[in-house]
Design an enzyme around this catalytic site. Structure first.
Site, PDB file in Angstrom:
ATOM      1  N   LYS D 158     -12.831  30.923 -27.061  1.00  0.00           N
ATOM      2  CA  LYS D 158     -10.952  31.315 -26.051  1.00  0.00           C
ATOM      3  C   LYS D 158     -10.150  31.443 -27.466  1.00  0.00           C
ATOM      4  O   LYS D 158     -10.672  30.857 -28.811  1.00  0.00           O
ATOM      5  CB  LYS D 158     -10.450  29.870 -25.621  1.00  0.00           C
ATOM      6  CG  LYS D 158     -11.653  29.447 -23.969  1.00  0.00           C
ATOM      7  CD  LYS D 158     -10.891  28.861 -23.305  1.00  0.00           C
ATOM      8  CE  LYS D 158     -10.969  29.035 -22.564  1.00  0.00           C
ATOM      9  NZ  LYS D 158     -10.954  27.671 -21.439  1.00  0.00           N
ATOM     10  N   HIS D 208     -11.850  25.659 -10.927  1.00  0.00           N
ATOM     11  CA  HIS D 208     -10.504  25.527 -11.178  1.00  0.00           C
ATOM     12  C   HIS D 208      -9.888  24.960 -10.524  1.00  0.00           C
ATOM     13  O   HIS D 208      -9.436  26.075  -8.892  1.00  0.00           O
ATOM     14  CB  HIS D 208     -10.143  27.340 -11.420  1.00  0.00           C
ATOM     15  CG  HIS D 208      -9.297  27.395 -11.563  1.00  0.00           C
ATOM     16  ND1 HIS D 208      -8.667  28.111 -13.039  1.00  0.00           N
ATOM     17  CD2 HIS D 208      -7.927  26.877 -11.545  1.00  0.00           C
ATOM     18  CE1 HIS D 208      -7.452  27.805 -13.335  1.00  0.00           C
ATOM     19  NE2 HIS D 208      -6.894  27.537 -12.032  1.00  0.00           N
ATOM     20  N   ARG D 292       5.625  28.595 -17.172  1.00  0.00           N
ATOM     21  CA  ARG D 292       6.024  30.119 -16.530  1.00  0.00           C
ATOM     22  C   ARG D 292       5.237  29.727 -14.611  1.00  0.00           C
ATOM     23  O   ARG D 292       4.814  29.141 -14.310  1.00  0.00           O
ATOM     24  CB  ARG D 292       5.610  31.343 -16.449  1.00  0.00           C
ATOM     25  CG  ARG D 292       3.823  31.239 -16.626  1.00  0.00           C
ATOM     26  CD  ARG D 292       3.525  32.126 -16.699  1.00  0.00           C
ATOM     27  NE  ARG D 292       1.879  32.409 -16.523  1.00  0.00           N
ATOM     28  CZ  ARG D 292       1.134  32.530 -15.908  1.00  0.00           C
ATOM     29  NH1 ARG D 292       1.595  32.497 -14.619  1.00  0.00           N
ATOM     30  NH2 ARG D 292       0.088  33.076 -15.981  1.00  0.00           N
ATOM     31  N   VAL D 295       1.583  33.643 -10.519  1.00  0.00           N
ATOM     32  CA  VAL D 295       1.622  34.573  -8.945  1.00  0.00           C
ATOM     33  C   VAL D 295       1.496  33.633  -7.620  1.00  0.00           C
ATOM     34  O   VAL D 295       1.793  34.018  -7.171  1.00  0.00           O
ATOM     35  CB  VAL D 295       0.202  35.105  -9.322  1.00  0.00           C
ATOM     36  CG1 VAL D 295      -0.138  36.056  -8.723  1.00  0.00           C
ATOM     37  CG2 VAL D 295       0.110  35.969 -10.728  1.00  0.00           C
TER      38      VAL D 295
END
Lengths: 444, 146, 146, 444
Positions: D158, D208, D292, D295
């Site tokens: 990553k 997830h 933040r 979506v």
């Protein structure tokens, strides 16, 4: 549960029912007139049948055609929506005779409540306060004048077979009686096939508050709380909300008890609405009962979390209610604005092609509509384009959410009443909840 | 060519499925283009059909087939003969007179006679015995006597 | 062909479903094209403007005005002079050379010089000192040297 | 509260924020690129400013232009939405330096969580289990090979400054290490301006699951429950729901406690999401934190009844949270499908003009979109057209509601992923909740 259901209606309510059917795993059959071949309900249903020409009497009011369509499609049940054949006891009987379940109350209950005089008598006998007025039909002018002296002016003349705001005339002056009786009788005959009239006291500063009930036909009837429907124009509802600012828990319970008394007594099956007039002192009077799904059911769905249409279909199929009275808790506040194709000044219906159609969206905004960009609104039917419904934690937030949703709603090509809704929602009186059935007169 | 000829041309273009006409004579020339028709509606229909949900209300009969379409005035069940044991009222090629019964549509146990709209001969029988039919659905095409 | 024939043609095109007519006679020729129908987009803009919410991004400068539009390359504040006490860089009629500083757009305390795009003279100054300007908004029109 | 706020974003999230602002009575300023002059967010805002050309780097990523627009419009605050500048600590700092409130966390918290290595270290120190892997950046190929031996294959490489599913590569075989490290380093440099890489164990049959938190910056942080986001394609979320079928009350509390420990320690301000990987045994590992709005926030709004965006704005303006932890109760089930403009087979983005656009509606259906009939989808930005979100009493009903909503959604002129959503929603595995991050591979 049913396998296939025919929806004997058009517009937003046909779509609402098709949605519920689809979610319940039931096939839907739309019927349509030749004027509605591009209507959205025909596209969203699993199957569709053209049943007649544009005029309602040849199609959506054409009972033989609808039954015949139900037969060729092999449906188990018919959902009548609202309007059209939804409160026609004869149609309900014909359905049952043809071995097709009518998704609504038993025919005798439709008939009892459909005749407003019989309904008044039924309710009065149960000890629920009805509107001051007559229990018999008006015989002649002299009779009418005697009644007027008895209960006092102003008065409302109503058609015994009317309802839903239709067939009503106000009398302010004794001199008007003969003329108004004559006109009202002729209108009642034409509109409802029955010239019977009766009279009620007319109150000026009152609210229209109704209780939504749900019965399983086996003795269980529950209340889903009230809806405030005072904002009306020409006796047609314009904005509805739940709960009502004028109703506290105590009054809600009292009104619910009255509504349940009326419906438990007849072992009511399905959804129904008891309309009350509520005065400034918190006294309420029975006006009439609607034995069908109401246009404004979404506000109740929003505050109760209950899918009223799914519940109605499920009960008609013989299933038990999914909830009991103690499960029903009103949460937050819901408001509905009826978006009509009409001139906001003159309120004249506006047919034509929709050039732009952008719906509001986002959190807790629900749109039950049936039109789209490029759709041609036919001149034959109701002017309702969409019901815009919002929910929020409290009334002030719901009003703000409705204001921003009205601001977002863009419909072009035809005139709509959106500007009038904006004006009302922005008014101080509405914000304060100082509303009555005469409220809208100030805005037109 | 005067203004009346032009008006007539425009009326023609509107009535028929024409988008453009160019016309010249000794004394002049004209070209008329019609406003385009394609609307979102049309494409919506395409999508609905594609999704396989909406069923077609009926076979569309083209003008060019030069026949008179006899449409069902009722929703119901089509029968081509007076009873199951009998012969059909008509077959392809049968000569018919205006008003003659050529089929039956049953709606709610009522047998509604379907009559020929014109003198002529049966060009097409569009439904089979026992087929469900919608309001306005074509049942027969008659080739009119010329 | 006289003016009345033309008027009649125009009336026809407006009333009927026609977008274009070309018509020639011995004594002349005419072609009439109808204004394109309003698209949803266009009318949406009209609606938004009507509601008084959306503001116009800037005056649109037509090609026909025969000038070169100098547009703001930044969002910011327009200044016509190097400092409040000084004279403007240019005024209407000022002769300019390509690359010459004719104004300033300030964005985040940075003064960005606006330069003339061509040799010529200033035909229009579209913004006043201190006006907010958007990206791409016209500031000046230069009449190029011919 | 703020008077005027600039929304530094486009598409559905700009509209979502404008809606919240309007309901809060705050004026909104939209910014737009020259490619977005017909975009709906520019029409719904109170004011608008063109900030640059079509390429994001010249407009929506152009911090000086956005600050300058904020200054000429005289706003109090900037809402960054998601993506673009929303997790740019430098931008948050510049805002504050310019005297404009940044509606988001403190810059140092964005920075801490933005660097995934620093975040891992922070979380590990607090005693919350992080993904097995490195705490330092990979030095060279040899270092990478040593790590691989240590934690075992397969591995995920990553980018330290990556996140949100970007900059990730799986290594199944030791031989691949040198090549993949080289490519990943180059990509990280280009995409995030930082070539730092680290490695984590790669798990195959995992979920997830993320926890939405809300902090007021004064020590109070609450959990709004979890979202199940396992249905992903190319590490991008595709379908989200709340609650997760794999999470019971006990596990929810444990995951919430972990999320609160991480955020309370830094006195977190605003909305944030802690992403966990959840294995089949109910063990969970910290992956990363998004500082933040997400979506998928609408699913949380539906089950909690809380307006997350209004809450975020209100907190940024210095107000207290309107709720405490005990007010948060998850009710029913919500599902979100991301409707993208892309080929459902190849998943290649599809730009073009939308010829037909008919949204689903009716009860408990929410559409957060930004396109309309006649709109031209520009090729420059994200392919998200709309988020279709539904709520129902339970998961099965929510799935049925989503299925009928997908059936109703008609978009023509461009390709969308609606057919793929339909396929997934109709699958037995999805119905049973047997999902993992590899789920979607079977459907493409």
């Amino acid at each position: 549960m049913f396998t296939k259901v025919l929806v004997a209606n058009r517009g937003e309510i046909a779509i609402r029912v098709i949605r519920a059917l689809r979610e319940l795993g039931i096939r839907s059959v739309a019927v349509y007139s030749t004027a509605d071949k591009d209507a959205l309900h025909t596209r969203l249903a699993d199957e569709k049948v053209c049943i007649g020409s544009a005029q309602s009497k040849n199609s959506y009011l054409n009972a033989p055609a609808i039954i015949s369509a139900a037969q060729i499609k092999g449906v188990d049940a018919i959902h009548p929506g609202y309007g059209f054949l939804s409160e026609d006891a004869g149609f309900a009987e014909v359905c049952e005779a043809a071995g097709i379940k009518f998704i609504g109350p038993k025919p005798q209950d439709i008939e009892l409540m459909g005749n407003k005089l019989k309904a008044r008598e039924h309710v009065d006998k149960l000890g629920v306060q009805v509107m001051p007025g007559t229990f018999q039909e008006i015989e002649d002018e002299q009779h009418a004048i005697r009644i007027a002296k008895d209960i006092g002016l102003p008065l409302m003349v109503k058609a015994a077979e009317g309802g839903g705001g239709r067939g009503m005339k106000i009398i302010y002056d004794e001199d008007q009686i003969p003329t108004i009786i004559k006109i009202a009788r002729a209108e009642a005959k034409t509109a409802f096939g029955n010239a019977s009239l009766y009279m009620e006291k007319y109150f000026e500063n009152v609210r229209h508050v109704e209780i939504q009930i749900l019965g399983d036909g086996n003795g269980s009837v529950i209340s889903l709380g009230e809806r405030e429907c005072s904002i009306q124009r020409r006796h047609q509802k314009f904005i509805e909300e739940s709960p009502s600012v004028a109703v506290d828990d105590r009054l809600r319970n009292k009104m619910s008890e009255a509504a349940l008394k009326i419906t438990r007594h007849i072992n009511y099956r399905g959804v129904g609405t008891i309309e009350f007039l509520l005065d400034e002192k918190g006294k309420f009077y029975f006006m009439e009962m609607n034995t069908r799904l109401q246009v404004e059911h979404p506000v109740t769905e929003f505050v109760t979390g209950l899918d009223v249409v799914a519940e109605q279909i499920s009960i008609a199929s013989g299933q038990k209610m999914s909830v009991t009275q103690k499960d029903i808790k009103l949460k937050g506040h819901a408001i509905e604005c009826r978006i009509n194709a009409e001139d906001p000044e003159t309120l004249v219906p506006s047919a034509g092609t929709i050039r732009t159609y952008i719906q509001p969206g986002g959190p807790w905004v629900r749109v039950d509509g049936h039109v789209y960009c490029g759709y041609e609104v036919p001149p034959y039917y109701d002017s309702l384009l969409a019901k815009l419904v919002v929910w929020a934690e409290d009334r002030d937030s719901a009003i703000r959410r409705m204001q921003r949703s009205l601001d977002e709603f863009i419909i072009e090509g035809i005139k709509t009443n959106i500007p009038l809704h904006r004006k009302i929602l922005a008014s101080k009186e509405f914000l304060l909840g100082n509303i009555s059935t005469r409220f809208i007169d100030k805005f037109i | 060519m005067d203004i009346n000829t032009i008006k007539e041309l425009i009326e023609l273009i509107e009535q028929k499925d024409i988008v453009e006409i160019e016309y010249s004579t000794a004394d002049g020339k004209i070209r008329i283009v019609r406003a385009s028709r394609e609307t979102p509606l049309r494409s919506l229909a395409a999508q609905a059909d594609h999704a396989g949900r909406a069923e077609t209300a009926g076979t569309e009969i083209k003008e060019e087939e030069q026949g008179i379409s006899v449409n069902s005035p009722f929703v119901g069940t089509f029968y081509c003969a007076p009873s199951p044991s009998e012969k059909p009222f008509v077959e392809i090629g049968t000569k018919v007179k205006k008003g003659q019964t050529i089929g039956i549509v049953e709606a709610m146990k009522l047998m509604n006679a379907i009559e020929a709209d014109a003198d002529g001969s049966i060009r097409q029988v569009l439904k089979k015995d026992g087929d469900p039919v919608e309001f306005g659905e074509p049942l027969f095409i008659i080739a009119p006597e010329s």
